[in-house]
Design an enzyme around this catalytic site. Structure first.
Site, short mmCIF file in Angstrom:
data_model
loop_
_atom_site.label_atom_id
_atom_site.label_comp_id
_atom_site.label_asym_id
_atom_site.label_seq_id
_atom_site.Cartn_x
_atom_site.Cartn_y
_atom_site.Cartn_z
CD GLU A 110 60.32 35.71 41.47
OE1 GLU A 110 61.29 35.52 40.65
OE2 GLU A 110 60.16 36.78 41.64
CG HIS B 180 51.03 41.52 41.99
ND1 HIS B 180 52.51 41.42 42.89
CD2 HIS B 180 50.01 40.30 43.15
CE1 HIS B 180 52.44 40.94 44.45
NE2 HIS B 180 50.92 39.83 44.06
NE ARG C 297 53.16 41.47 25.91
CZ ARG C 297 53.08 42.49 27.40
NH1 ARG C 297 53.61 44.27 27.35
NH2 ARG C 297 53.03 42.15 28.29
P1 ADP Z 1 53.09 39.73 34.89
O1 ADP Z 1 54.31 38.92 34.16
O2 ADP Z 1 51.99 39.07 35.79
O3 ADP Z 1 53.58 41.27 35.31
P2 ADP Z 1 55.58 39.64 37.23
O4 ADP Z 1 56.72 38.82 37.10
O5 ADP Z 1 56.33 40.76 36.17
O6 ADP Z 1 54.33 39.39 36.43
O7 ADP Z 1 55.35 40.79 38.22
C1 ADP Z 1 54.39 41.56 38.25
C2 ADP Z 1 54.36 42.38 39.74
O8 ADP Z 1 54.54 41.08 40.72
C3 ADP Z 1 55.82 42.99 39.71
O9 ADP Z 1 56.08 44.53 38.98
C4 ADP Z 1 56.18 43.18 40.69
O10 ADP Z 1 55.35 44.06 41.40
C5 ADP Z 1 55.43 41.66 41.49
N1 ADP Z 1 56.39 41.09 42.00
C6 ADP Z 1 56.83 40.23 41.16
N2 ADP Z 1 58.12 39.51 41.92
C7 ADP Z 1 58.31 40.40 42.46
C8 ADP Z 1 59.07 39.62 43.90
N3 ADP Z 1 60.00 38.62 43.78
N4 ADP Z 1 59.07 39.83 45.41
C9 ADP Z 1 58.15 41.34 44.78
N5 ADP Z 1 56.87 41.09 43.99
C10 ADP Z 1 57.35 40.67 43.29
#
Ligand code: ADP
Length: 665
Positions: free
Chosen positions: A200, A235, A292
C-alpha cells in the site's frame, strides 16, 4: 459467571487478567513453559500447569495441551491474552468443541479480520475508507512489483498475517523491490507461517489512531473512544495515550462509528480494536482490526473508569455490556510507556538478561508530601527482580501508565515516574522514554509515526560525562564494598587516622569517557577529585544500596548497584553506568579482537550474503540473523575483505560468537 478460568498466556497480560479474576472471585489456572517455572504469572494464579519446553511452539502455542489442561482442572473458560493463540480461529473453534468458552470474539470474526488483505476487501464493501494499495490473492513477484509501481513509491509491504510491526518493509523505489519482497516474505514465514503480502501507499507523517470497541451477544456494540499510538520504533508502539491530542468531537464520533460499523460487519463480540492511519488533516483510513485485548488497553481504562478484562469476562459469560454508549465519558488524560529490555542507542536491539536490580516507582510522590494515587499511577509487569528476559518471548519488562486531569499533568507524572524506575542487569529504554516524554515534539503533541526518526538529535544527545557527584557515589560505594563487614570506619575513626593522607586512584569508564578519580582519605571524609572538579565528601547515610553524601555544601542521594565491574548510579533522575577498571585485574589483557564481527545476541543465521575473499564496502550486509523473531543485519563496519565465514544458514549462534573474520583494506 465463571468460577474458574484458564489463562493461556504469560508475562504482564497473564498477571493482568489474573488480577481482575481474583477481584471478581474467579479462580485462575496458569500454564507455563519450562523457561517460566519461576515466572510471576505462575505465582499469582491459583494453580499452574507445565505445558512444555521454552519455545512458544512447544508450549504457549500448544492449543491441544492447553485445552486438555483446562478440562482437567475444571476451568470453564480460556482467556488468551494477546499474542500467542489470541487471534487463532482454530483455537477458538477447538475451545467451543471441547465445551469451553473462548474469552474473545467468534471464530468467524477472527477469520474475517485475520488476514489484513481479506479484511481490507471486506471493509471496502462496508464503505470503510482504505489506503490505496494492492491486497489481492495473486502473489507473483512481478505482479506485486507492477502493483507497487502503479501505487507509486514509497510503498509499504506488509505480511498479510502480520502483527506487532513485524514483516513490514518500506520501499523507496522499484529497484529495491525484489530484495525487500524476499526479506519481507522470509520474516513473514518465520513469524507467521504465511508469506502472503500486501502493498500500500506509504503515507507521509501519518498518525496511528485506534478505536476500542466492545460488543456483547445481545447485539450491542459501543466504542470507548480512541488511543493515539503514533510514537513507534520499527513500526511498534512505544508510547500510547488517550484521548488523542487535538481530536475534535465530531471526528471522534465519526471514527467511533466507523469502528462500530467495522465490528458489526463481522458479527463481532467482546473487546476489539479498529486501527486507523490518519493524515495530519484528519482524514483517516482503516488499517486493520485486532480481535483481542490490546497491550495499551489501560489508557482507555483510566480515562473511562472501566476494567476491560471484567467487561470481557461478563460478555463471555453472556451478560450485557456494563455501560451504554451514552454513559461512556472521557475523564482526564492517560499515557502508557512500554518499558522494554532493549538498547535504543543500538537501533533498539532487544537485550536479554536477568533483572539483577529492579525498583519500580511505587512511592511516586505526585503531590508534595502525598503518596502515589492508585487511580493515577499503574505498573503492569510480568517480571520481578531476579527474573530473566529470555530470547524466547517478547522483551517487554513492564507498562507504566499514568493519569492526569489533563495531558500536561499526565506528562509531568510520567517523567517523574520514569526517573524513579531503576533497572540493572540488562539494557532498558527507560532513559530514552524519559527523553521522549520531555521532547519538544511529544510534549507539544506534534505527533506522527516518524517522530522518533525525525528527532534523532534531541532523542539521542551526546552523553553528558558523569558529574563529580555521580563519581563520588560510585567511589564511596566501591570503598564501602571493600571494607570487611563489622569494620565500620565511619563509627571508629581509628582505621582512617592510620591511613590518613592515603590516596587512591580509581578509573571509571563510560561508553565514550574515561574518568580518573583521586580519592584522598581524610579523617571521617574524603577529598574527591575528578578532572578540574574537587570536593570534600562525607557519608551522611547508607542503607543497603542507597547512599546519601554531603559533597561540599550539597546533599546528594543516590542508589548504587554493583554488577560485576559495573557501578550503576541512579541519582537525580539519571542512570549512569560506570565500568570500574581495576588496574590489577586488567593487567596484561589482550587487545580488543579487531577484525571480528560477533553476534549481538543469540539467534539463528538466516542468510549469508558474502564469501571468503570477497571485497565489501562499509555498510554492506554480511550476514542476516534472526533473533527474537526479528531479522538483524550484520553490516561491514568499514571497507575490507572477508577473511573467513564461520557459520552457515540455519546455524544457531550464541551471543558474542564471532560470525566472520574480516581484513581491513
Ligand atoms: P501490525 O499489525 O504489524 O501492527 P499495522 O498494519 O497495524 O501492522 O501497522 C503498524 C504501523 O505501521 C502503523 O501503526 C503505522 O505506523 C505504520 N503503517 C502501517 N501502514 C502504513 C502506511 N500505509 N503508511 C505509513 N505508515 C504505515
Amino acid at each position: 459467571m465463571f468460577t474458574k478460568i484458564l489463562i493461556a498466556n504469560r508475562g504482564e497480560i497473564a498477571c493482568r487478567v489474573a488480577a481482575t479474576a481474583r477481584r471478581m472471585g474467579i479462580k485462575t489456572v496458569a500454564v507455563y513453559s519450562e523457561a517460566d517455572a519461576n515466572a510471576k504469572h505462575v505465582a499469582v494464579c491459583d494453580e499452574a500447569i507445565l505445558i512444555g519446553p521454552a519455545p512458544a511452539k512447544e508450549s504457549y502455542l500448544r492449543a491441544d495441551k492447553i485445552i486438555q489442561v483446562a478440562l482437567a482442572t475444571g476451568a470453564q473458560a480460556i482467556h488468551p491474552g494477546y499474542g500467542f493463540l489470541s487471534e487463532n480461529a482454530d483455537f477458538a473453534d477447538a475451545c467451543a468443541k471441547a465445551g469451553l468458552v473462548f474469552i474473545g470474539p467468534p471464530a468467524s470474526a477472527i477469520r474475517a479480520m485475520g488476514s489484513k488483505s481479506a479484511a481490507k476487501s471486506l471493509m471496502e464493501k462496508a464503505n470503510v475508507p482504505l489506503v490505496p494499495g494492492y491486497h489481492g490473492e495473486t502473489q507473483d513477484a512481478d505482479l506485486l512489483q507492477n502493483e507497487a509501481d502503479r501505487i507509486g513509491y514509497p510503498v509499504l509491504l506488509k505480511a498479510s498475517a502480520g502483527g506487532g510491526g513485524k514483516g513490514m518493509r518500506v520501499i523507496e523505489n522499484s529497484l529495491d523491490f525484489k530484495a525487500a519482497l524476499a526479506s519481507c516474505k522470509r520474516e513473514a514465514i518465520s513469524s507467521f507461517g504465511d508469506d502472503k503480502v500486501l502493498a500500500e501507499k506509504y503515507l507521509q507523517r501519518p498518525r496511528h489512531i485506534e478505536i476500542q470497541v466492545f460488543a456483547d451477544t445481545h447485539g450491542d456494540c459501543v466504542y470507548l473512544f480512541e488511543r493515539d499510538c503514533s510514537v513507534q520504533r520499527r513500526h511498534q508502539k512505544v508510547l500510547e495515550e488517550a484521548p488523542a491530542p487535538g481530536m475534535p468531537p465530531e471526528r471522534r464520533a465519526a471514527m467511533g462509528e466507523a469502528a462500530v460499523a467495522a465490528a458489526k460487519a463481522v458479527g463481532y463480540v467482546g473487546a476489539g480494536t479498529v486501527e486507523f492511519i490518519a493524515n495530519q488533516d484528519g482524514s483517516f483510513y482503516f488499517m486493520e482490526m485486532n480481535t483481542r485485548l490490546q497491550v495499551e488497553h489501560p489508557v482507555t481504562e483510566m480515562i473511562t473508569g472501566t476494567d476491560l478484562v471484567e467487561w470481557q469476562l461478563r460478555v463471555a459469560a453472556g451478560e450485557k455490556l456494563p455501560l451504554q454508549q451514552s454513559e461512556l465519558k472521557i475523564h482526564g488524560h492517560a499515557i502508557e510507556a512500554r518499558v522494554y529490555a532493549e538498547n535504543p542507542e543500538k537501533g533498539f536491539l532487544p537485550s536479554i538478561g536477568t533483572l539483577r536490580h529492579a525498583r519500580t516507582p511505587v512511592a511516586v510522590n505526585f503531590e508534595l508530601g502525598g503518596s502515589a494515587d492508585p487511580a493515577a499511577f499503574r505498573i503492569d509487569s510480568g517480571v520481578r527482580e531476579g527474573d530473566s528476559i529470555s530470547p524466547f518471548y517478547d522483551p517487554m519488562i513492564a507498562k507504566m501508565i499514568v493519569w492526569g486531569k489533563d495531558r500536561t499533568e499526565a506528562l509531568a507524572r510520567m517523567a517523574q515516574a520514569l526517573s524513579q524506575y531503576q533497572i540493572v542487569g540488562l539494557s532498558s529504554n527507560i532513559a530514552f522514554l524519559k527523553r521522549l516524554i520531555e521532547s519538544t515534539a511529544f510534549s507539544g503533541a506534534d505527533l506522527d509515526t516518524g517522530l522518533i526518526e525525525r528527532n534523532q538529535a534531541e532523542l539521542f544527545p551526546e552523553q553528558v560525562p558523569a558529574s563529580l557527584a555521580v563519581l563520588s557515589l560510585a567511589s564511596v560505594a566501591l570503598l564501602l564494598s571493600e571494607k570487611k563487614s563489622g569494620d565500620d570506619p565511619w563509627q571508629s575513626s581509628q582505621g582512617w587516622r592510620m591511613n590518613s593522607n592515603l590516596q587512591r586512584a580509581l578509573q571509571f569508564d563510560e561508553e565514550t569517557q574515561t574518568h580518573q578519580v583521586q580519592v584522598t582519605y581524610l579523617e571521617r571524609s574524603w577529598q574527591v577529585q575528578a578532572g578540574t572538579a574537587s570536593a570534600l565528601v562525607t557519608l551522611a547515610k547508607v542503607d543497603g544500596s542507597d547512599i546519601t553524601l554531603k559533597i561540599g555544601e550539597q546533599t546528594v542521594q543516590g542508589t548504587v548497584v554493583r554488577d560485576g565491574e559495573h557501578f550503576h548510579v541512579f541519582s537525580q533522575g539519571a542512570h549512569t553506568n560506570l565500568h570500574y577498571k581495576d588496574a590489577l585485574a586488567h593487567a596484561g589483557e589482550a587487545e580488543a579482537e579487531g577484525g571480528r564481527l560477533t553476534a549481538p545476541m543469540p539467534g539463528k543465521i538466516v542468510a549469508v550474503m558474502v564469501q571468503a575473499g570477497q571485497e565489501v564496502k562499509k555498510g554492506d550486509a554480511l550476514v542476516i540473523m534472526e533473533a527474537m523473531k526479528m531479522e538483524h543485519t550484520i553490516a561491514a563496519p568499514h571497507d575490507g575483505v572477508v577473511d573467513e565465514v564461520l557459520y552457515s544458514v540455519g546455524d544457531q549462534v550464541t551471543e558474542g560468537a564471532p560470525l566472520l573474520s574480516f581484513k581491513q583494506d
